[in-house]
Design a protein around this motif. Structure first.
Motif, PDB file in Angstrom:
ATOM      1  N   VAL A   1       0.924  -1.322  -0.053  1.00 31.57           N
ATOM      2  CA  VAL A   1       0.096  -0.592  -0.104  1.00 31.57           C
ATOM      3  C   VAL A   1       0.596   1.424  -0.196  1.00 31.57           C
ATOM      4  CG1 VAL A   1      -1.427   1.291   1.199  1.00 31.57           C
ATOM      5  CG2 VAL A   1      -1.644  -1.121   1.494  1.00 31.57           C
TER       6      VAL A   1
ATOM      7  N   MET B   1       0.214   5.642   0.183  1.00 33.93           N
ATOM      8  CA  MET B   1      -1.077   6.546   0.399  1.00 33.93           C
ATOM      9  C   MET B   1      -0.022   7.885   0.479  1.00 33.93           C
ATOM     10  SD  MET B   1      -4.002   4.003   2.621  1.00 33.93           S
ATOM     11  CE  MET B   1      -5.071   5.244   2.538  1.00 33.93           C
TER      12      MET B   1
ATOM     13  N   ALA C   1      -4.047   7.037  -3.937  1.00 31.74           N
ATOM     14  CA  ALA C   1      -4.058   5.460  -3.112  1.00 31.74           C
ATOM     15  C   ALA C   1      -3.064   4.228  -3.971  1.00 31.74           C
ATOM     16  CB  ALA C   1      -4.786   4.845  -2.265  1.00 31.74           C
TER      17      ALA C   1
ATOM     18  N   VAL D   1      -2.638   0.047  -4.855  1.00 28.03           N
ATOM     19  CA  VAL D   1      -2.284  -0.962  -3.844  1.00 28.03           C
ATOM     20  C   VAL D   1      -2.404  -2.430  -4.691  1.00 28.03           C
ATOM     21  CG1 VAL D   1      -4.396  -2.502  -2.030  1.00 28.03           C
ATOM     22  CG2 VAL D   1      -4.511  -0.183  -2.015  1.00 28.03           C
TER      23      VAL D   1
ATOM     24  N   VAL E   1     -11.320  -2.647  -0.550  1.00 28.94           N
ATOM     25  CA  VAL E   1      -9.351  -2.189  -0.029  1.00 28.94           C
ATOM     26  C   VAL E   1     -10.152  -0.496   0.774  1.00 28.94           C
ATOM     27  CG1 VAL E   1      -8.563  -1.820  -1.883  1.00 28.94           C
ATOM     28  CG2 VAL E   1      -7.195  -1.747  -0.102  1.00 28.94           C
ATOM     29  N   ILE E   2     -10.048   0.242  -0.145  1.00 34.43           N
ATOM     30  CA  ILE E   2     -10.615   2.061   0.272  1.00 34.43           C
ATOM     31  C   ILE E   2     -11.435   2.801   0.130  1.00 34.43           C
ATOM     32  CG2 ILE E   2      -7.693   2.275  -0.472  1.00 34.43           C
ATOM     33  CD1 ILE E   2      -8.913   3.592  -3.298  1.00 34.43           C
TER      34      ILE E   2
ATOM     35  N   VAL F   1      -4.153  -1.105   4.382  1.00 33.18           N
ATOM     36  CA  VAL F   1      -4.823   0.378   4.823  1.00 33.18           C
ATOM     37  C   VAL F   1      -4.752   1.518   6.256  1.00 33.18           C
ATOM     38  CG1 VAL F   1      -6.287   1.554   3.605  1.00 33.18           C
ATOM     39  CG2 VAL F   1      -5.844   0.544   2.199  1.00 33.18           C
ATOM     40  N   GLU F   2      -5.233   0.541   6.339  1.00 33.82           N
ATOM     41  CA  GLU F   2      -5.803   1.084   8.058  1.00 33.82           C
ATOM     42  C   GLU F   2      -3.998   1.244   8.328  1.00 33.82           C
ATOM     43  OE1 GLU F   2      -8.770   2.649   9.144  1.00 33.82           O
ATOM     44  OE2 GLU F   2      -9.944   2.244   7.470  1.00 33.82           O
TER      45      GLU F   2
END
Lengths: 750, 289, 81, 158
Positions: A307, A309, A320, A322, A343-344, A381-382
């Motif tokens: 990832v 971002m 982003a 991925v 995912v986003i 992602v988080e």
């Protein structure tokens, strides 16, 4: 039952009565998959491959067959060759996964099965089946499977979704991509860009009840199956496909199901049990041992995810990128598609590229597991989002609020979101005292969020009004977490009679219309909608009968509080009880069916807050406080909404800290036991505090959104972010075991 | 497979001598999974729990005697034993769940031969002896000598442990057992550490014992650490020596439960912590045994 | 006219076109119209897709009506647990 | 093959059954006696679904050889109910929604009874450790722990 504060307008919806099936389950009466015994029943046992990848050279069943008390032995050759019959590729995979033909593709792959008069004999006979293998080189991970010149599982697998199509086969089944805007521009607009790489291991659904099936075949080609599954209609369809028979020859009855979480939406034992029963002329019970459950069922994918971002100093996400590769196990079909879409999706990001690969390898075929694909994607992602927030010194809730998807946001996977409750879950966390509670030494706090679509699909329901004014609500959705209660609550609300007067039933495949599996968090929404529809048809009928009784037009009759009332009050009300008792005079029994393909699915969001304490000398992480806020739309049955939220969180905690498939160099699983697979036990956990957020789904009669799945999406990142907060180290590989935490701490202090 | 439940040591001995493939068991908490997993297939299962001597727990002025098949819950729930040997008691209380502890025993935990057996380091630091019965008579063997390698013991196939003897703890003596597991319960020790110290009137250590589990093919004593502790109050510098000596003595393997590096490092941490707890307990047990 | 959007994964069949306007009363007719514009896309859309009409994701939606001005997206079929 | 004759007291009734010596008590209860309340989740003592009280001690019946039960007193979940009256634990599990799929419930009820028999006023931590031998994959344990707390309170007040 008192009215609840949250739902002043409802009498039953939103209350917490005792579940209809509860008494049977606290007294040991409930019949689960392995609990049925039929007269003359045989015990079956499955023979499984000890090799991760091998060609079957021969199978000698003669020794097993000659044992006294052994009544049937079957192998792949006892089933139709679907490939030769030109069947659909996905059906061929189902059949080959049920029992191997030419090749075994993972340790635990079925090669034969036996049935004998006792358990002990069946086990001895299974050991006596001699299989000769030519061992082939194997691949266990996406890295190995995608390597140049990797051994191939399927010699004809050409990657789908690549333009132009590759001319050589590989282990990559397909590629997915989502793209918007201009990545270069997006990263150019960022003040901070962070790039990280993550890996996750396969994890099992971990239901406590092993798979079990009993089959009883008749001479005329018909067979009865009792099994523990998330969908007996699906079991009927799959079993018919593998056996090469018409679905109409099979009747499947859903036993009580001892947990599934997605892992019981597929077949393993049913076609074997039917064939053994046909060959022996006796009923046959097949039950897996725990090590078989681990080796041959579930799990969900191991993954590698990259990832990148970008964020502005003001906290706006700009771009982003991925890249994801998901293990599918032995056959194509990892949840990378859903991972790519989710995912986003929780954030409004103008420029992005999401790319994903579905990769086969020599592990058991993955099965759905609670929000399939989303948890690993969210972990990545988080985690990066947490890093970004730290880098610009912004509160983790504020950064999410600043970018959160709201009604009208164009989701990364395409359409615009309808009314959703993401922001409300973020605010619920922010306003909770846990968010500002004091942290002790070596403690840290992490936030993470998650998104899941939820599903609708097909459901049927029948409502019968009994002559005493009670009602039977018949559905075909196996009750895995208390759905009979939500069906009864909605029916009570609709009909205006007490909850206790409703008997909800899960009927067999011949007694109720078709229902898709209990999965995708869909039952309360979709089967619930069918129940509501059927109830409304019943009410329509009741009004007509009241009108007939009073000799008025039906529009003069209202249905209020369980009784027919004349609009001008000129007639004494007729209760359901009274109408039911005299139904023979007004047209016969009162009953209605409803079937639907549910529309109006409402997406689910969850935000979670986790406090951990990390022992800096041993790397052991303990969860000291946990809070989850989830948009339920409307909590029909708050007890079981909380149960879903808490259960999802704890599965995620296990995934984050300890659970993993460990394989040896030969591709055999090293930890196929609860002892070494390490699911959370009661003493590992604090209370899991719940904040049910209710942003009603405008498309459902009661505002329901699915609640079963999204709770498992945030925990791994919440834990990783909390560990980072406690220790300063960022863990990117799941599970975050004490070994990995201590290694990271050692590196940090070097 | 036949089940037999002898009611005396003699009966058990003759049964074992006459059966070519017999497996003694107490709680069967290890034996059942082994049979089920195909790792052993005895012809005769010899249940030792029906022999009174093997399920007893007694003490006199000189020693405690613990039947080899006594359920570990009997130890953890015995206040006298648990106050005198909290380390053994807490180790016994870590062997599996409450369900397991209704059945698990010190004899089974030792004879299973696992280097990770929780009770073994705790028994070793307390100088526990095992009384072994066999056709040639009884012999008394130090617990540290019973296990000779993973899954292997010094017992002949027709021998079994009858009971354990533990000398009464002198005053100013304390013991402790700690283990590292990823969860809080229901795990096999990744590292285990048992410690015991006896203090002089001046508060310095006059005797010390330290044993580590799961870091070598068998449970190991850390003699260098024991020597370093004598004459000290287990101050920070000494504890650093203890930790280093503990890490040094490790000869672990990488396996599904832990790595070499992790085990070495955490062995030092647990050794240090176990000594500190033993010290604290020793200080509190001034003469009132 | 409905506005139909193609995900990046479908654009190999549309020659890179990301969005078209199509007049069709239901999803089946819409797919047929798209297949005329981009030969071959019809099979992919009816075999492996859900469809989102004005934000609502639908499965088995062949006969679902497509309102005028609707925003239509084709998506991968999802699996739930 | 000659089978062994076992005489026991199960849930207050004298019960005898025939069994292979190597059969687990769990399978004997389920297959020979017909009591299927105790469940097999693992067969290795790691999940507690097969918990019973064997001579008043909580035990994984999957780890007991059936012949060991000769002369023993056994309580299974089916015996928790007293003349149709639910045990307070059963009632509190129902009222507190302490079950979802229900497969682990019999084991939890037995383990919780064993705890409360010994310790009528356990702390949350004591409850969590006493139930650590029982796996539940649905609930996250929260409502189970609360139900045991509530049952303990009710039983103390009785």
């Amino acid at each position: 039952m008192a009215l609840t504060e949250e739902n002043p307008g409802y009498k039953w919806v939103g209350t917490r009565p005792i579940r209809p099936d509860g008494l049977d389950k606290v007294t040991g009466k409930a019949q689960f998959g392995a609990d049925l015994t039929l007269p003359g029943m045989l015990f079956g046992k499955v023979v499984r491959s000890p090799h991760a990848h091998a060609r079957i050279l021969s199978i000698d069943t003669s020794a097993a067959e000659s044992m006294l008390g052994v009544k049937a032995v079957i192998t792949g050759s006892d089933f139709p060759d679907l490939a030769a019959n030109g069947a659909h590729a996905s059906d061929i995979d189902v059949a080959n996964n049920a029992i191997a033909r030419d090749k075994v593709l993972y340790e635990g792959h079925v090669v034969a099965a036996v049935a004998a008069t006792t358990r002990e004999l069946a086990e001895a006979a299974a050991k006596a089946v001699e299989v000769s293998y030519e061992i082939l080189p194997h691949v266990l991970t996406v890295d190995e499977a995608m390597a140049d010149n990797a051994p191939l599982l399927h010699e004809n697998m050409i990657t789908k979704g690549v333009d132009p199509a590759p001319d050589q086969p590989s282990n990559v089944a397909s590629r997915i991509v989502h793209e918007r805007g201009d990545l270069e521009q997006g990263f150019g607009e960022a003040d901070v860009v962070i790039e990280r790489e993550f890996t996750t291991k396969p994890v099992h659904q971990g239901y406590i009840e092993p798979h079990a099936a009993v089959a009883d075949a008749n001479n005329d080609g018909r067979a009865n199956i009792w099994c523990s599954s998330q969908g007996h209609f699906a079991m009927r369809a799959y079993t018919a496909t593998v056996l090469g028979v018409s679905q109409g020859t099979l009747k499947v009855t859903a036993a009580e199901i001892g947990g599934g979480f997605g892992g019981k939406t597929v077949i393993y034992l049913e076609p074997l049990a039917v064939r053994l029963s046909q060959r022996s002329g006796r009923p046959v019970k097949l039950v897996m041992d725990r090590d078989e459950v681990f080796r041959a069922t579930g799990p969900t994918s191991g993954t590698r995810i990259k990832v990148k971002m970008g964020i502005s100093n003001g906290g706006e996400l700009t771009a982003a990128e991925v890249w994801m590769a998901f293990e599918a196990g032995a056959y194509a079909g990892s949840p990378v598609g859903a991972a790519g879409m989710t995912v986003i999706a929780a954030y409004d990001i103008p420029h992005f590229l999401v790319e994903g690969y579905d990769v086969v390898c020599n592990k058991p075929r993955v099965a759905a597991y609670r929000a399939p694909g989303a948890p690993m994607a969210a972990f990545a992602v988080e985690s990066v989002l947490d890093e970004l927030a730290r880098s610009i010194d912004m509160d983790p809730i504020e950064v999410r609020l600043a970018n959160a998807a709201v009604e009208g946001t164009q989701a990364s996977y395409g359409p615009k979101f309808p009314r959703i409750g993401f922001v409300e879950t973020l605010e619920a966390i922010k306003e909770h005292p846990n968010y500002t509670a004091e942290l002790g030494p070596n403690q840290g706090r992490g936030v993470a969020a998650g998104f899941w679509f939820n599903a609708g699909m097909n459901s049927s329901a029948t409502v019968h009004v009994n002559e005493n004014g009670t009602a039977t609500v018949v559905t075909g959705s196996p009750d895995i977490g208390g759905s009979r209660q939500s069906m009864a609550l909605m029916a009570a609300e609709e009909l205006g009679i007490p909850y206790e007067s409703i008997k909800p039933v899960v009927a067999d495949t011949e007694t109720v219309g078709f229902n898709d599996v209990t999965g995708g968090s869909r039952v309360t929404l979709a089967t619930g909608a069918a129940v509501v529809d059927a109830c409304r048809l019943v009410i329509e009928d009741l009004r007509a009968r009241a009108a007939k009784t009073w000799d008025v037009e039906i529009d003069q009759v209202e249905w209020v509080d369980g009784q027919a009332q004349h609009v001008d009050g000129s007639q004494p009300p007729l209760s359901l009880n009274a109408l039911a008792a005299k139904s023979g005079r007004t047209g016969g029994p009162i009953s209605a069916n409803a079937s639907l393909n549910a529309r109006g699915v409402g997406a689910g969001f969850s935000t979670q807050l986790c406090d951990v304490e990390v022992d800096p000398e041993t790397g052991v992480t303990r969860v000291v406080r946990y809070l989850t806020a989830q948009d339920a739309g409307r909590a029909i049955s708050p007890d079981y909404v909380e149960g879903q939220m808490q259960g999802g969180v704890v599965q995620g905690i296990g995934w984050g800290l300890n659970e993993e498939y460990i394989h040896d160099e030969n591709g055999a699983m090293e930890n196929p036991s609860f002892l070494d697979y390490r699911m959370p036990v009661a003493s590992d956990l604090p209370m899991i505090e719940c904040s049910i957020v209710e942003v009603p789904n405008p498309a459902h009669p009661y505002g329901v959104r699915g609640v079963g799945e999204v709770g498992i999406v945030p925990p791994m990142a919440a834990l990783a972010n909390a560990i980072k907060d406690a220790t300063g180290v960022r863990l990117t590989d799941l599970p975050m075991t004490p070994i990995k935490v201590l290694e990271a701490l050692n590196e940090q202090s070097d | 497979m036949k089940y037999a439940a002898p009611s005396s040591v003699e009966e058990a001995t003759s049964l074992l001598s006459s059966s070519p493939s017999a497996q003694v068991f107490a709680g069967a908490t290890d034996v059942v999974p082994q049979i089920r997993g195909g790792r052993q297939a005895p012809e005769v299962l010899v249940d030792l729990k029906k022999i009174d001597q093997l399920v007893a727990l007694t003490s006199d002025d000189k020693k405690w005697t613990v039947g080899a098949a006594t359920p570990t819950v009997d130890l953890t729930e015995n206040p006298g034993f648990s106050q005198e040997f909290p380390g053994i008691s807490e180790a016994a209380g870590l062997i599996g769940s409450d369900q397991i502890q209704s059945r698990s025993s010190l004899g089974g935990n030792l004879c299973n031969g696992s280097p990770a057996a929780d009770s073994v380091p705790a028994m070793m630091v307390n100088g526990t002896r095992a009384l072994i019965a066999g056709p040639k008579g009884n012999r008394l063997v130090d617990v540290s000598e019973v296990v000779t390698g993973p899954g292997q013991t010094c017992l002949d196939s027709d021998e079994f442990i009858v009971e354990f003897e533990i000398d009464r703890a002198p005053s100013l003596t304390g013991d402790a057992y700690l283990r590292m597991i990823p969860r809080t319960e229901m795990d096999i020790a990744v590292v285990g550490a048992g410690a015991r110290v006896t203090l002089g009137e001046d508060g310095t250590i006059t005797a010390a014992a330290l044993a580590l589990g799961a870091v070598a093919p068998t449970v190991v004593r850390v003699t260098a650490a024991e020597e370093a502790l004598i004459g000290t109050t287990a101050d920070e510098d000494t504890l650093a020596v203890v930790a280093a000596a503990a890490s040094e003595v490790c000869n672990p393997i990488d396996d599904k439960r832990g790595t070499i590096g992790y085990r070495e490092q955490v062995a030092g941490v647990l050794a240090k912590r176990a000594v500190l707890i033993a010290m604290e307990r020793a200080q509190q047990r001034n003469g009132n045994v | 006219m409905a506005q139909v959007y193609f995900s990046a994964g479908l654009r190999d069949l549309t020659g890179g076109v990301a969005q078209v306007d199509v007049q069709a009363s239901n999803v089946r007719r819409l797919i047929a119209a798209l297949d005329e514009m981009f030969p071959g896309i019809g099979e992919r859309l009816s075999e492996a897709s859900s469809v989102a009409i004005d934000g609502e994701i639908l499965t088995d939606a062949e006969y679902e009506s497509v309102p005028d001005q609707a925003e239509v997206h084709f998506l991968d079929i999802l699996q739930g647990g | 093959m000659a089978r062994t004759h076992i005489t026991t007291v199960i849930n207050g009734d004298e019960v005898d059954f025939l069994t292979e010596d190597s059969t687990s008590l769990l399978n004997a209860l389920r297959d020979e006696v017909g009591l299927t309340g105790a469940k097999e989740g693992c067969g290795t003592g790691d999940c507690g679904s097969c918990s019973i009280l064997l001579d008043e001690r909580v035990t994984c019946s999957c780890l007991v050889f059936a012949p060991e039960a000769n002369g023993a007193n056994i309580l299974t979940v089916e015996g928790l109910t007293d003349a149709g009256e639910l045990h307070p634990l059963q009632q509190c599990f129902l009222e507190g929604a302490a079950l979802q799929c229900g497969i682990c419930t019999p084991g939890f009820l037995i383990a919780a009874k064993a705890l409360l028999d010994k310790n009528p006023d356990p702390t949350e931590t004591e409850i969590r450790y006493a139930l650590a031998g029982n796996l539940c994959r649905c609930t996250g344990y929260d409502k189970i722990v609360r139900a045991v707390q509530e049952a303990a309170l009710q039983m103390r007040e009785q």
